[in-house]
Design a protein around this motif. Sequence first.
Motif, PDB file in Angstrom:
ATOM      1  N   ARG A   1     -37.121  23.191  -3.696  1.00  0.00           N
ATOM      2  CA  ARG A   1     -38.262  22.360  -4.754  1.00  0.00           C
ATOM      3  C   ARG A   1     -39.262  23.512  -5.472  1.00  0.00           C
ATOM      4  O   ARG A   1     -39.850  23.409  -3.786  1.00  0.00           O
ATOM      5  N   ARG A   2     -39.709  23.865  -6.089  1.00  0.00           N
ATOM      6  CA  ARG A   2     -41.043  24.532  -6.274  1.00  0.00           C
ATOM      7  C   ARG A   2     -40.969  25.727  -5.858  1.00  0.00           C
ATOM      8  O   ARG A   2     -42.090  26.504  -5.032  1.00  0.00           O
ATOM      9  N   LYS A   3     -40.221  26.626  -5.347  1.00  0.00           N
ATOM     10  CA  LYS A   3     -40.100  27.895  -4.734  1.00  0.00           C
ATOM     11  C   LYS A   3     -38.420  28.655  -5.526  1.00  0.00           C
ATOM     12  O   LYS A   3     -37.017  28.078  -5.303  1.00  0.00           O
TER      13      LYS A   3
ATOM     14  N   PHE B   1     -42.975  26.091 -11.473  1.00  0.00           N
ATOM     15  CA  PHE B   1     -42.560  24.758  -9.932  1.00  0.00           C
ATOM     16  C   PHE B   1     -44.559  24.003 -10.102  1.00  0.00           C
ATOM     17  O   PHE B   1     -43.837  23.054  -9.887  1.00  0.00           O
ATOM     18  N   ASP B   2     -44.921  24.779 -10.965  1.00  0.00           N
ATOM     19  CA  ASP B   2     -46.131  23.468 -10.843  1.00  0.00           C
ATOM     20  C   ASP B   2     -46.195  22.161 -11.384  1.00  0.00           C
ATOM     21  O   ASP B   2     -47.047  21.266 -11.152  1.00  0.00           O
ATOM     22  N   LEU B   3     -45.241  22.271 -12.546  1.00  0.00           N
ATOM     23  CA  LEU B   3     -44.539  20.937 -13.142  1.00  0.00           C
ATOM     24  C   LEU B   3     -43.338  19.971 -12.506  1.00  0.00           C
ATOM     25  O   LEU B   3     -43.202  18.401 -12.922  1.00  0.00           O
ATOM     26  N   VAL B   4     -42.585  20.901 -11.176  1.00  0.00           N
ATOM     27  CA  VAL B   4     -42.032  20.176 -10.695  1.00  0.00           C
ATOM     28  C   VAL B   4     -42.424  18.331 -10.288  1.00  0.00           C
ATOM     29  O   VAL B   4     -43.583  18.781  -9.337  1.00  0.00           O
ATOM     30  N   GLY B   5     -41.667  17.659 -10.597  1.00  0.00           N
ATOM     31  CA  GLY B   5     -41.813  15.664 -10.478  1.00  0.00           C
ATOM     32  C   GLY B   5     -42.794  15.529 -10.840  1.00  0.00           C
ATOM     33  O   GLY B   5     -42.713  13.915 -10.272  1.00  0.00           O
TER      34      GLY B   5
ATOM     35  N   LEU C   1     -27.885  22.900 -15.763  1.00  0.00           N
ATOM     36  CA  LEU C   1     -29.261  22.746 -16.078  1.00  0.00           C
ATOM     37  C   LEU C   1     -30.407  23.962 -15.292  1.00  0.00           C
ATOM     38  O   LEU C   1     -31.181  23.416 -14.819  1.00  0.00           O
ATOM     39  N   GLY C   2     -30.293  24.874 -15.030  1.00  0.00           N
ATOM     40  CA  GLY C   2     -31.061  26.261 -14.706  1.00  0.00           C
ATOM     41  C   GLY C   2     -30.997  26.113 -13.097  1.00  0.00           C
ATOM     42  O   GLY C   2     -30.695  25.380 -12.671  1.00  0.00           O
ATOM     43  N   ASP C   3     -32.100  26.992 -13.076  1.00  0.00           N
ATOM     44  CA  ASP C   3     -32.537  26.664 -11.585  1.00  0.00           C
ATOM     45  C   ASP C   3     -33.331  25.570 -10.710  1.00  0.00           C
ATOM     46  O   ASP C   3     -33.885  24.974 -11.671  1.00  0.00           O
ATOM     47  N   PRO C   4     -32.138  24.784  -9.466  1.00  0.00           N
ATOM     48  CA  PRO C   4     -32.283  23.459  -9.404  1.00  0.00           C
ATOM     49  C   PRO C   4     -33.738  22.967  -8.696  1.00  0.00           C
ATOM     50  O   PRO C   4     -34.299  22.491  -8.459  1.00  0.00           O
ATOM     51  N   ALA C   5     -34.331  24.328  -8.722  1.00  0.00           N
ATOM     52  CA  ALA C   5     -35.940  24.633  -8.126  1.00  0.00           C
ATOM     53  C   ALA C   5     -36.982  23.416  -9.167  1.00  0.00           C
ATOM     54  O   ALA C   5     -37.777  23.454  -8.896  1.00  0.00           O
ATOM     55  N   GLY C   6     -36.784  24.114 -10.736  1.00  0.00           N
ATOM     56  CA  GLY C   6     -37.639  24.085 -11.272  1.00  0.00           C
ATOM     57  C   GLY C   6     -37.495  22.896 -11.933  1.00  0.00           C
ATOM     58  O   GLY C   6     -37.270  21.688 -11.934  1.00  0.00           O
ATOM     59  N   ILE C   7     -37.737  23.179 -14.062  1.00  0.00           N
ATOM     60  CA  ILE C   7     -38.236  21.550 -13.871  1.00  0.00           C
ATOM     61  C   ILE C   7     -36.726  21.818 -15.218  1.00  0.00           C
ATOM     62  O   ILE C   7     -36.657  21.096 -16.714  1.00  0.00           O
TER      63      ILE C   7
END
Length: 330
Positions: free
Chosen positions: A85-87, A298-302, A13-19
């Motif tokens: 998240r986002r970081k 990161f700007d699209l997370v959530g 699932l890649g980096d858990p901070a991102g999409i």
Amino acid sequence: MTTSVLPRVAITLGDPAGIGPELVAKLLADPRTTESAEIVLISDERELADAGTDAGTPIEYSLEAKPGVPRLHDNGAARPGTFERRKATEAGGTWAMSNLRVALDLAGAGEVDAILFAPLNKSSLHLAGMRELDELRWFETILGAEAYTCELNVLPSLWTARVTSHVSVAEVAAGITRENVLGAAKLLDTVLRESGIEAPRLGVCALNPHAGENGRFGRHEIEVISPAVEELRAGGIDAAGPFPSDTIFLRREEFDGILTMYHDQGQIAMKLIGFDGGVTMAGGLRVPICTPAHGTAFDLVGKRSANTGSIRNAFNLATRIGTRRRAAQA
């Protein structure tokens, strides 16, 4: 032991901070995914639940092999509770690498035919201790690669490979050697054939403006690139060039693949042509490893707005090449 003819694809699932988690959840919600491959999810139940929340659609999975249902292969790593998240963080990079390490181990043992990973963040990876410049070089280290490798970028109608990759622009010229041009071009030709193109047509970029202007702006075209193209043609590869890099992509319909000399020479063009559908493949390894050509966003997370075009194309490419390699081995 399974007797299915479907390719076995490991997914992280890649980096858990991102999409990445959202993208994988959306990919698995599409029935075409589980119809075209046996899916092995390298993760844990907590991450899969969080991914379903991100996407607004839960991930169906099984802890045992079950036809048509992704199987969870727990990575066995200790998680830090929740991920910021986002970081870019060390924890996120460590988690992403632990999942990928399991996928690579499964590939090395012949238990999966291809790997798909959702976007990574290089800052997170380096915070987590990755010493290599990028994930391709890390894959080489883990798998003990001995053959020529390079990063390939793929759109539905065009592939690119590059002779130099994640290096300073100041170091590019030194990396443009006859051996490197030949290695990258031969790899591009091989993988294009594995993808189903029987007689690939390759276009080769020049390094210097105006293809060097007959040596006036540099001699790489005369002394390195042109002789390499001639050697490729003598060896039965349909290669042409070198062509000026500011016009070769205008002629892209003439080629199945374009060999570029450095990162941005091809990446700028490819992302302008098809950013939402681009795929990156680690070429030259014992197993096809594919990922979306974009980052962790990161700007699209959530926001549940992440576009699945690239991860769908990456999955399709991984299954196509994984199927051919599995058939060849059989």
